[in-house]
Motif scaffolding. Sequence first.
Motif, PDB file in Angstrom:
ATOM      1  N   ASP A 146       6.594  -0.502  -8.645  1.00 53.04           N
ATOM      2  CA  ASP A 146       7.800  -1.314  -8.760  1.00 53.04           C
ATOM      3  C   ASP A 146       8.392  -1.594  -7.387  1.00 53.04           C
ATOM      4  O   ASP A 146       8.321  -0.762  -6.470  1.00 53.04           O
ATOM      5  CB  ASP A 146       8.847  -0.595  -9.623  1.00 53.04           C
ATOM      6  CG  ASP A 146       8.355  -0.367 -11.038  1.00 53.04           C
ATOM      7  OD1 ASP A 146       7.557  -1.199 -11.523  1.00 53.04           O
ATOM      8  OD2 ASP A 146       8.754   0.643 -11.650  1.00 53.04           O
ATOM      9  N   LEU A 147       9.000  -2.776  -7.278  1.00 51.00           N
ATOM     10  CA  LEU A 147       9.639  -3.185  -6.033  1.00 51.00           C
ATOM     11  C   LEU A 147      10.797  -4.122  -6.358  1.00 51.00           C
ATOM     12  O   LEU A 147      10.590  -5.183  -6.965  1.00 51.00           O
ATOM     13  CB  LEU A 147       8.624  -3.893  -5.120  1.00 51.00           C
ATOM     14  CG  LEU A 147       9.185  -4.517  -3.841  1.00 51.00           C
ATOM     15  CD1 LEU A 147       9.767  -3.435  -2.930  1.00 51.00           C
ATOM     16  CD2 LEU A 147       8.099  -5.296  -3.108  1.00 51.00           C
ATOM     17  N   PHE A 148      12.015  -3.729  -6.004  1.00 47.54           N
ATOM     18  CA  PHE A 148      13.202  -4.547  -6.227  1.00 47.54           C
ATOM     19  C   PHE A 148      13.286  -5.005  -7.689  1.00 47.54           C
ATOM     20  O   PHE A 148      13.425  -6.205  -7.982  1.00 47.54           O
ATOM     21  CB  PHE A 148      13.202  -5.777  -5.308  1.00 47.54           C
ATOM     22  CG  PHE A 148      13.234  -5.441  -3.844  1.00 47.54           C
ATOM     23  CD1 PHE A 148      14.183  -4.563  -3.341  1.00 47.54           C
ATOM     24  CD2 PHE A 148      12.310  -5.995  -2.983  1.00 47.54           C
ATOM     25  CE1 PHE A 148      14.204  -4.256  -1.986  1.00 47.54           C
ATOM     26  CE2 PHE A 148      12.330  -5.688  -1.626  1.00 47.54           C
ATOM     27  CZ  PHE A 148      13.273  -4.816  -1.130  1.00 47.54           C
ATOM     28  N   ASP A 149      13.178  -4.066  -8.584  1.00 51.26           N
ATOM     29  CA  ASP A 149      13.276  -4.350 -10.025  1.00 51.26           C
ATOM     30  C   ASP A 149      12.181  -5.290 -10.519  1.00 51.26           C
ATOM     31  O   ASP A 149      12.356  -6.014 -11.499  1.00 51.26           O
ATOM     32  CB  ASP A 149      14.654  -4.946 -10.374  1.00 51.26           C
ATOM     33  CG  ASP A 149      15.785  -3.986 -10.062  1.00 51.26           C
ATOM     34  OD1 ASP A 149      15.581  -2.774 -10.218  1.00 51.26           O
ATOM     35  OD2 ASP A 149      16.864  -4.449  -9.646  1.00 51.26           O
ATOM     36  N   LEU A 202       0.834  -1.204   0.000  1.00 53.70           N
ATOM     37  CA  LEU A 202       0.000   0.000   0.000  1.00 53.70           C
ATOM     38  C   LEU A 202       0.870   1.256   0.000  1.00 53.70           C
ATOM     39  O   LEU A 202       0.550   2.243  -0.685  1.00 53.70           O
ATOM     40  CB  LEU A 202      -0.925  -0.004   1.219  1.00 53.70           C
ATOM     41  CG  LEU A 202      -1.976  -1.115   1.256  1.00 53.70           C
ATOM     42  CD1 LEU A 202      -2.772  -1.037   2.549  1.00 53.70           C
ATOM     43  CD2 LEU A 202      -2.905  -1.013   0.056  1.00 53.70           C
ATOM     44  N   LEU A 203       1.939   1.243   0.763  1.00 54.10           N
ATOM     45  CA  LEU A 203       2.836   2.399   0.807  1.00 54.10           C
ATOM     46  C   LEU A 203       3.473   2.640  -0.556  1.00 54.10           C
ATOM     47  O   LEU A 203       3.575   3.782  -1.019  1.00 54.10           O
ATOM     48  CB  LEU A 203       3.919   2.157   1.864  1.00 54.10           C
ATOM     49  CG  LEU A 203       4.753   3.369   2.304  1.00 54.10           C
ATOM     50  CD1 LEU A 203       3.857   4.435   2.930  1.00 54.10           C
ATOM     51  CD2 LEU A 203       5.822   2.927   3.292  1.00 54.10           C
ATOM     52  N   LEU A 204       3.884   1.572  -1.219  1.00 51.78           N
ATOM     53  CA  LEU A 204       4.477   1.701  -2.547  1.00 51.78           C
ATOM     54  C   LEU A 204       3.453   2.183  -3.568  1.00 51.78           C
ATOM     55  O   LEU A 204       3.785   2.959  -4.476  1.00 51.78           O
ATOM     56  CB  LEU A 204       5.065   0.362  -2.982  1.00 51.78           C
ATOM     57  CG  LEU A 204       6.314  -0.104  -2.228  1.00 51.78           C
ATOM     58  CD1 LEU A 204       6.658  -1.533  -2.610  1.00 51.78           C
ATOM     59  CD2 LEU A 204       7.493   0.822  -2.513  1.00 51.78           C
ATOM     60  N   ALA A 205       2.211   1.725  -3.428  1.00 50.47           N
ATOM     61  CA  ALA A 205       1.165   2.168  -4.349  1.00 50.47           C
ATOM     62  C   ALA A 205       0.899   3.661  -4.194  1.00 50.47           C
ATOM     63  O   ALA A 205       0.721   4.382  -5.194  1.00 50.47           O
ATOM     64  CB  ALA A 205      -0.114   1.375  -4.097  1.00 50.47           C
TER      65      ALA A 205
END
Length: 463
Positions: A354-357, A339-342
């Motif tokens: 995106d997360l860790f490529d 959710l934080l990344l979104a």
Amino acid sequence: MSIWTPRPPVRRHPRQARDWRRTWSHNPGRTVVVGFASGIAIGTGLLMLPVATPGPGGATALEALFTATSALCVTGLAVVDTATDWSAFGQATILALIQVGGFGIMTLASLLGLLISRQLGLSSRIVAAAETKSVGLGDVRTVLLGVARISLTVEALTAVVLAVRFAIAYDKSLGSSVWLGVFHSVSAFNNAGFALFSDNLAGFVTDPWICLPIAVAVILGGIGFPVIMEVMRQHRRPRRWSVHTRLTLLMTAILLGGGTVFVTAAEWTNPGTLGTLDAPGRVLAGFFQAVMPRTAGFNSVDISAMNTGTLLGSDVLMFIGGGSAGTAGGIKVGTFAVLLLAITAELRGDPDVDLFDRRLSPAVIRQALAVALLSVAVVVVSTMVIAMTSTYTLDQVLYEVVSAFATVGLSTGITAQLAAGHQLLLVVLMFAGRLGPVTLASALVLRERQRLVRRPEGRPLIG
């Protein structure tokens, strides 16, 4: 005039008679729920026996139900004193429920079946895979045996350290030291938070040989079995760790570090918690109380004496919880991170998260959003119900509700004084918190389907 004639009996085809079995095998979440409910019923019956209490008579149905639910759901909330109100039989029953709840009802059943028959049926593998978050059905056997080895190894090592400390520093007998070491190690690794002292662990607030082993066991249990197993296999090649493992370890480190700084700073001068300790003792107590809200219900200071801001910060840590497929509760660090990344991607205007490529699937984001929002709704509604029908303050009620739903077990001391209806609500919250996110996530995955028709896009105003 019509004459009624009995209808001939309907004979079901053997395939129809087996439909209910298919329903259960294809709905592992439902099987897990029934398994936990059955375990709670058995635990309640055992704790109601007269032999489970030291005095005459036995525990009331509500006391037994609450304790059995709290133990099996590895929460730690209590309406009676575990140290004095339960006999050795009662404490052993609680310990057994904690261990079973930490393993998982269906995981333990599958493990026993595997040890006896050396094989697992398809339905057992489906249920065990759902409960342990196995990647595929083929590796369920490996996961089950790995779960057992990790649990017993960590619990044994922690028990040895604690038993030696209790015997040497606190002049306990050999039998008492071993029992205290075993009970608290199992309670710690399974993130239950039950203690055999009336003040929990407040008497050991400055003892690193008690607090640190318990904290380490809590952290390991809260990280999750998949992460531990992958780190053990690939400890020399961290670049090969999966996205889930790297994300869980990163978020755990951030929350532990940030939580330690927050609790220590907020309570540094509070005479009711850290204010009377020396500097090393304050840091140790601050670290310990930063570990516990995320996963377990041990406390080395008086929770009711904490500042309101600290209680609110602890609510956030409890709600986030620990890693998936472990013994921790909450919505899990992975859900929170997604959710934080979104949000971050939306603020940046990025079309993908995106997360860790790696690009996160939109389905994962939707599932995380559903779990988080439904969890918030459960906490808010339950808090409103108890706050409007009791005399306790909002911060006290919110703390108990979040602690129950996140299966943490920390308390401001009001759980035992709540009305029977409120305690039953906490029972429901503990049950839902232990199984709700798992069942909901499994249900969302199983319900995912492809649509042949996509409707025209609509854009309602946001904000």
